[in-house]
Design a protein around this motif. Structure first.
Motif, mmCIF file in Angstrom:
data_model
loop_
_atom_site.group_PDB
_atom_site.id
_atom_site.type_symbol
_atom_site.label_atom_id
_atom_site.label_comp_id
_atom_site.label_asym_id
_atom_site.label_seq_id
_atom_site.Cartn_x
_atom_site.Cartn_y
_atom_site.Cartn_z
ATOM 1 N N LYS A 5 0.839 -1.189 0.000
ATOM 2 C CA LYS A 5 0.000 0.000 0.000
ATOM 3 C C LYS A 5 0.882 1.249 0.000
ATOM 4 O O LYS A 5 1.872 1.319 0.709
ATOM 5 C CB LYS A 5 -0.894 0.040 1.238
ATOM 6 N N LYS A 6 0.494 2.219 -0.796
ATOM 7 C CA LYS A 6 1.183 3.497 -0.786
ATOM 8 C C LYS A 6 0.534 4.383 0.259
ATOM 9 O O LYS A 6 -0.665 4.340 0.454
ATOM 10 C CB LYS A 6 1.085 4.205 -2.142
ATOM 11 N N LYS A 7 1.389 5.197 0.863
ATOM 12 C CA LYS A 7 0.840 6.165 1.805
ATOM 13 C C LYS A 7 0.215 7.291 0.990
ATOM 14 O O LYS A 7 0.851 7.879 0.134
ATOM 15 C CB LYS A 7 1.934 6.731 2.692
ATOM 16 N N LYS A 8 -0.963 7.576 1.279
ATOM 17 C CA LYS A 8 -1.653 8.644 0.567
ATOM 18 C C LYS A 8 -1.940 9.778 1.524
ATOM 19 O O LYS A 8 -3.067 9.987 1.941
ATOM 20 C CB LYS A 8 -2.959 8.128 -0.041
ATOM 21 N N SER A 9 -0.885 10.498 1.861
ATOM 22 C CA SER A 9 -1.092 11.654 2.737
ATOM 23 C C SER A 9 -1.159 12.909 1.868
ATOM 24 O O SER A 9 -0.491 13.026 0.858
ATOM 25 C CB SER A 9 0.028 11.753 3.766
ATOM 26 N N GLY A 10 -1.914 13.864 2.259
ATOM 27 C CA GLY A 10 -2.108 15.084 1.496
ATOM 28 C C GLY A 10 -1.086 16.170 1.838
ATOM 29 O O GLY A 10 -1.240 17.317 1.441
ATOM 30 N N GLU A 11 -0.023 15.846 2.565
ATOM 31 C CA GLU A 11 0.956 16.844 2.964
ATOM 32 C C GLU A 11 1.910 17.164 1.816
ATOM 33 O O GLU A 11 2.274 16.302 1.036
ATOM 34 C CB GLU A 11 1.771 16.327 4.150
ATOM 35 N N ILE A 12 2.302 18.424 1.764
ATOM 36 C CA ILE A 12 3.284 18.857 0.767
ATOM 37 C C ILE A 12 4.680 18.586 1.335
ATOM 38 O O ILE A 12 4.954 18.902 2.496
ATOM 39 C CB ILE A 12 3.117 20.363 0.468
ATOM 40 N N PRO A 13 5.575 18.025 0.514
ATOM 41 C CA PRO A 13 6.910 17.739 1.038
ATOM 42 C C PRO A 13 7.671 19.036 1.335
ATOM 43 O O PRO A 13 7.433 20.077 0.722
ATOM 44 C CB PRO A 13 7.588 16.959 -0.090
ATOM 45 N N ALA A 14 8.591 18.984 2.291
ATOM 46 C CA ALA A 14 9.375 20.159 2.697
ATOM 47 C C ALA A 14 10.320 20.580 1.572
ATOM 48 O O ALA A 14 10.798 19.753 0.797
ATOM 49 C CB ALA A 14 10.170 19.840 3.955
ATOM 50 N N VAL A 15 10.581 21.894 1.479
ATOM 51 C CA VAL A 15 11.482 22.427 0.459
ATOM 52 C C VAL A 15 12.920 22.129 0.877
ATOM 53 O O VAL A 15 13.314 22.361 2.022
ATOM 54 C CB VAL A 15 11.272 23.950 0.299
ATOM 55 N N ASN A 16 13.683 21.639 -0.064
ATOM 56 C CA ASN A 16 15.072 21.325 0.214
ATOM 57 C C ASN A 16 15.889 22.629 0.207
ATOM 58 O O ASN A 16 15.989 23.316 -0.806
ATOM 59 C CB ASN A 16 15.601 20.357 -0.850
#
Length: 156
Positions: A5-16
């Motif tokens: 199963k893939k994690k389906k979170s709606g969070e935006i990844p942090a900017v590098n």
């Protein structure tokens, strides 16, 4: 068999931000390289006369002499016209020492081809200019340029 199963979170990844210091230093070096610093502060008033045959001056072999009344903030030096070479007021008798010092600062191949640029206020007495020119003759600095502003003196 099991399913993945893939994690389906709606969070935006942090900017590098790992490359941010590199970008900041590159900008810093860029502005350090392209910024031109003023080499002398003007101590005398400069309302230059107008000239109709004006050429661009190469600054690499020029020594500037400013003459005029002391500017704003320098009234304590009097109301008579003064000579400025570099960042200091000088007297006619000290022009020789000041010009020799500035000549030594130029590149060696240009020291014999020095051009003296006179930037004289239009209200300065001609006697002061004549004294400066006499000192330049004694130093064998015969290439002389008068700095003016573009325009015609007769058009007012």
């Amino acid at each position: 068999m099991s399913k993945f199963k893939k994690k389906k979170s709606g969070e935006i990844p942090a900017v590098n931000t790992a490359s941010l210091p590199d970008i900041v230093f590159m900008l810093l070096f860029f502005f350090m390289v392209v910024t031109v610093l003023r080499d002398s502060q003007l101590l005398v008033q400069q309302k230059l006369p107008k000239g109709d045959q004006v050429e661009k001056l190469k600054k690499d072999r020029s020594v500037f002499i400013y003459a005029g009344k002391p500017g704003a903030g320098y009234e304590k030096f009097g109301k008579e016209a003064k000579i400025q070479i570099g960042d200091k007021f000088t007297d006619v008798s000290n022009i020789k020492f000041a010009l020799e010092e500035l000549r030594r600062k130029l590149r060696p191949e240009l020291q014999d081809k020095v051009m003296v640029a006179l930037k004289v206020d239009e209200e300065t007495n001609t006697g002061l200019v004549t004294d400066i020119k006499q000192e330049l003759r004694d130093l064998n600095l015969l290439k002389l340029i008068y700095i003016t502003t573009p325009g015609n003196q007769l058009d007012n």
